[in-house]
Scaffold this active site. Structure first.
Site, PDB file in Angstrom:
ATOM      1  CB  SER A 189      -0.959   0.009   1.210  1.00 14.44           C
ATOM      2  OG  SER A 189      -1.769  -1.153   1.212  1.00 14.44           O
ATOM      3  NE  ARG A 190       3.430   2.478  -4.966  1.00 11.79           N
ATOM      4  CZ  ARG A 190       3.253   1.280  -5.535  1.00 11.79           C
ATOM      5  NH1 ARG A 190       3.157   0.207  -4.774  1.00 11.79           N
ATOM      6  NH2 ARG A 190       3.180   1.168  -6.838  1.00 11.79           N
ATOM      7  CG  LEU A 191       1.086   2.454   4.055  1.00  7.21           C
ATOM      8  CD1 LEU A 191       0.117   1.836   5.059  1.00  7.21           C
ATOM      9  CD2 LEU A 191       1.080   3.978   4.183  1.00  7.21           C
TER      10      LEU A 191
END
Length: 212
Positions: A189-191
């Site tokens: 999630s691009r985290l």
């Protein structure tokens, strides 16, 4: 193919503070060995970004040739574009893009030249053809033809036939002494995990987590 087709999520690993080595050199060595173990082609290839007196940025790929507690070492022609930029602004940003492991390392720091003795020791460890090439190539200058470069190489090869090739006066090593080293690990999630070592005035390293 649209660029949307290239989207992916990152899920190979994470990076937590408790897993870090106490200094960035040890952490880099750990990740570098894992990159070698994963058989990433040329894991020592790094993007070297500089800026000259005019402030214009420039980037190229160079090869890391040594690392110790003082910094990260690469070699070049001092008269090349990067040599001229470093003479005007001795700072560099290095990027190791280990994409297959969903990792990158970014090193920002100041740059100094190695001693002539250090540069000579490395120069004479290089293959003979590479030593000759350092003499033959006026790096970053405009060439009239490919043949001009080949002819220059042949001339140098003839000049030093049967002799030890001396270290060119305009060729040698640079050491990037890091002020910060960021380890980036892709996450879902691009985290992503971004942990940065930053050197304090005391010389100690402070670890900071950055938002992705």
């Amino acid at each position: 193919m649209s660029l949307a087709d290239l989207r992916k999520d990152y899920s190979l690993a994470g990076l937590l503070e408790k897993d870090l080595a106490r200094d960035p050199f040890r952490q880099f060595d750990k990740w570098f060995q894992e990159a070698q173990g994963a058989k990433i082609p040329e894991p020592n290839a790094m993007v070297c970004s500089l800026a000259g007196a005019d402030g214009r940025p420039s980037s190229r790929i160079v090869l890391l040739k040594a690392i110790d507690g003082r910094g990260f070492v690469f070699y070049s022609n001092y008269d090349s574009r990067k040599g001229r930029e470093l003479a005007a602004n001795p700072r560099a940003s290095l990027l190791f893009p280990w994409i297959a492991l969903e990792r990158q390392v970014i090193i920002d720091g100041t740059v100094t030249r190695l001693t002539r003795e250090e540069s000579a020791a490395y120069f004479h460890s290089r293959p003979l053809a590479s030593q000759l090439g350092a003499w033959a190539s006026p790096q970053s200058t405009i060439l009239p033809t490919r043949a001009a470069l080949d002819d220059a190489y042949k001339a140098v090869e003839k000049k030093y036939a049967g002799e030890e090739i001396p270290l060119p006066p305009n060729w040698g090593g640079y050491r990037v002494s890091p002020e910060s080293v960021e380890f980036w690990q892709g996450r879902r999630s691009r985290l992503h995990d971004r942990l940065r070592y930053r050197r304090e005035k005391s010389g100690d390293w402070l670890v900071e987590r950055l938002a992705p």
